[in-house]
Enzyme design. Structure first.
Site, mmCIF file in Angstrom:
data_model
loop_
_atom_site.group_PDB
_atom_site.id
_atom_site.type_symbol
_atom_site.label_atom_id
_atom_site.label_comp_id
_atom_site.label_asym_id
_atom_site.label_seq_id
_atom_site.Cartn_x
_atom_site.Cartn_y
_atom_site.Cartn_z
ATOM 1 N N ALA A 1 9.437 2.317 -1.113
ATOM 2 C CA ALA A 1 8.799 2.253 0.205
ATOM 3 C C ALA A 1 7.538 3.133 0.241
ATOM 4 O O ALA A 1 7.510 4.185 -0.402
ATOM 5 C CB ALA A 1 9.782 2.694 1.284
ATOM 6 N N GLY B 1 5.858 0.228 -0.227
ATOM 7 C CA GLY B 1 5.661 -1.020 -0.948
ATOM 8 C C GLY B 1 4.335 -1.195 -1.649
ATOM 9 O O GLY B 1 4.090 -2.243 -2.241
ATOM 10 N N ARG C 1 12.357 3.397 6.127
ATOM 11 C CA ARG C 1 11.166 3.127 5.317
ATOM 12 C C ARG C 1 11.197 1.735 4.687
ATOM 13 O O ARG C 1 10.151 1.180 4.341
ATOM 14 C CB ARG C 1 11.021 4.195 4.227
ATOM 15 C CG ARG C 1 10.502 5.524 4.761
ATOM 16 C CD ARG C 1 10.625 6.643 3.741
ATOM 17 N NE ARG C 1 10.018 6.327 2.464
ATOM 18 C CZ ARG C 1 8.726 6.471 2.182
ATOM 19 N NH1 ARG C 1 7.893 6.905 3.109
ATOM 20 N NH2 ARG C 1 8.259 6.181 0.975
ATOM 21 N N CYS D 1 2.695 12.528 -6.913
ATOM 22 C CA CYS D 1 1.386 12.856 -6.336
ATOM 23 C C CYS D 1 1.309 14.359 -6.098
ATOM 24 O O CYS D 1 0.870 14.824 -5.048
ATOM 25 C CB CYS D 1 1.129 12.071 -5.043
ATOM 26 S SG CYS D 1 2.350 12.344 -3.742
#
Length: 453
Positions: free
Chosen positions: A111, A113, A138, A231
């Site tokens: 999620a 996506g 989500r 990230c």
């Protein structure tokens, strides 16, 4: 931008003399991008009709920078699924996982996506995409984005990876683990990420990441490939997670990836044991590229005997006359032995899948529509997945026609059409949804949850 004291101290250690450049770039506007949906249109064809000022993202063939003020979310092409709006560095993980048509692919932390839609596009309708997320809230965005993109061959799950292992150990050719992380690479996007880091730091995420990748390795087929990404900048969540994996699994090895200008390699000095092979990982720093921070590692499992699976069989579906009549007009190729019915709703998944006891399945294939008393209601996902030539009754509005936007706002419309009944409605060659026409008036069947706002 004011950084947390402990984070600033850590970044000065990691970056050394480059810290000043990094700190300076934190106050620059974040980059904005779109990624072309190659399931529906080629990059070359999209550029011919692209309404925005775009420049290529270097690390992916179908990604482009676009000025935020051009508002790509407020264009019909977004609503027909021609592109996905995505931060440019976030395009890298799916770009670097070498998915081929026919692969069995798992996006484990999927999620909302963005990466799943690209994996689905790379499959080109062949093979299977299983997109999973542990958060039920989500997954709503995940479902919509895959449906809007027209991905026909997907399953959507909501479970922890460990619950998949008993049924799907060694099943997947390719796995993407875009792991939950401390988000240090996204500080430029706003204060939410900074507050989260101040509250949690890296340690709880590093523990969770090790648990997730341990299960992911079990799900990977011998000879298969897994891409791990975050990230964040934290070595504890990046190089040290890869070090942990390689130490515990001698059948895993790192695969070299193509470097781009501004990319950095993984750092052996940030591992516990000084592993040199982590140089095959990639780091994206926001002061070196036009994007935010990311870490990528591509791993491959050694070849070996493939496990044997037993597959569940679908019971034969009894169709109503109205449903049969509808699909006489639908030219999409459907193997009805792979269609399953649940409370009148029909789902199509061409690929066989082992039974999954204890796993929450939210979507099993393409939702075709619902059999109701005296009629069949085709679904919004089916419309998004079709090409104009795959349905015998197609009404197209020009992009400039006010009815295009009015349709996306779910309004009733006048149409110059003598044939009554259900029609596929689109703009140009790109279907938007369904409409029921009678005497020149079209009752709008566009999904209200997708409505243009």
């Amino acid at each position: 931008m004011k950084l947390p004291v402990e984070f600033e101290k850590k970044m000065k250690y990691l970056l050394g003399e480059e810290f000043a450049d990094y700190e300076q770039h934190l106050d620059d506007p974040a980059y904005y991008g779109i990624r072309v949906n190659t399931l529906k249109i080629s990059v070359e064809e999209f550029l011919k009709i692209c309404p925005f000022s775009v420049t290529p993202v270097p690390w992916t063939d179908n990604g482009f920078y676009v000025p935020r003020e051009e508002k790509p979310s407020k264009h019909p092409y977004y609503h027909v699924g021609l592109y996905y709006i995505q931060e440019p560095s976030a395009m890298a993980p799916a770009a670097y996982l070498p998915v081929e048509p026919g692969d069995l692919v798992l996006d484990l932390c999927a999620a909302p996506g963005g990466k799943s839609t690209e994996l689905g596009a790379k499959l080109k309708g062949e093979g299977l995409l299983v997109s999973n997320d542990v958060s039920i809230s989500r997954t709503k965005a995940l479902i919509r984005n895959l449906e809007m993109f027209g991905v026909r061959n997907s399953m959507i799950l909501c479970t922890e990876a460990r619950h998949m292992v008993p049924s799907l150990s060694g099943f997947f050719d390719k796995i993407l683990v875009d792991a939950p992380c401390s988000g240090e690479g996204m500080f430029r996007k706003g204060n939410t990420e900074i507050k989260n880091w101040e509250q949690k730091g890296s340690e709880p995420y590093a523990k969770l990441q090790r648990e997730i990748v341990e299960d992911a390795v079990k799900l990977l087929k011998p000879g298969g490939m897994m891409l791990y990404s975050t990230c964040t900048f934290s070595p504890e969540e990046n190089e040290q997670v890869i070090e942990f994996l390689l130490r515990n699994h001698e059948d895993l090895s790192l695969v070299p990836m193509q470097m781009q200008d501004g990319f950095d390699q993984g750092h052996p000095e940030w591992t516990v044991t000084g592993r040199e092979d982590v140089k095959r990982c990639i780091r994206l720093w926001p002061h070196k590229i036009k994007g935010e921070g990311h870490f990528l590692a591509l791993l491959q499992k050694a070849p070996g005997p493939a496990p044997v699976f037993s597959y569940e069989r679908n019971p034969e579906v009894k169709l109503t006359k109205e449903t049969e009549d509808f699909f006489k007009a639908c030219k999409m190729e459907i193997d009805w032995s792979h269609v399953r019915e649940h409370q009148g709703k029909l789902f199509y998944l061409r690929e066989d899948i082992p039974s999954l006891p204890g796993v929450r399945i939210l979507r099993k294939g393409l939702f075709l529509g619902e059999m109701k008393k005296g009629r069949f209601e085709p679904s919004q996902p089916l419309a998004a997945a079709l090409r104009p030539e795959e349905f015998s009754r197609y009404v197209s509005f020009d992009l400039e026609d006010e009815r295009t936007i009015r349709y996306l706002k779910c309004e009733t419309l006048d149409v110059d059409m003598k044939t009554d009944g259900i029609h596929l409605i689109g703009t140009g060659q790109y279907p938007m949804g369904w409409g029921k026409i009678k005497n020149g008036r079209m009752k709008n069947k566009y999904a209200s949850s997708w409505r243009w706002l």
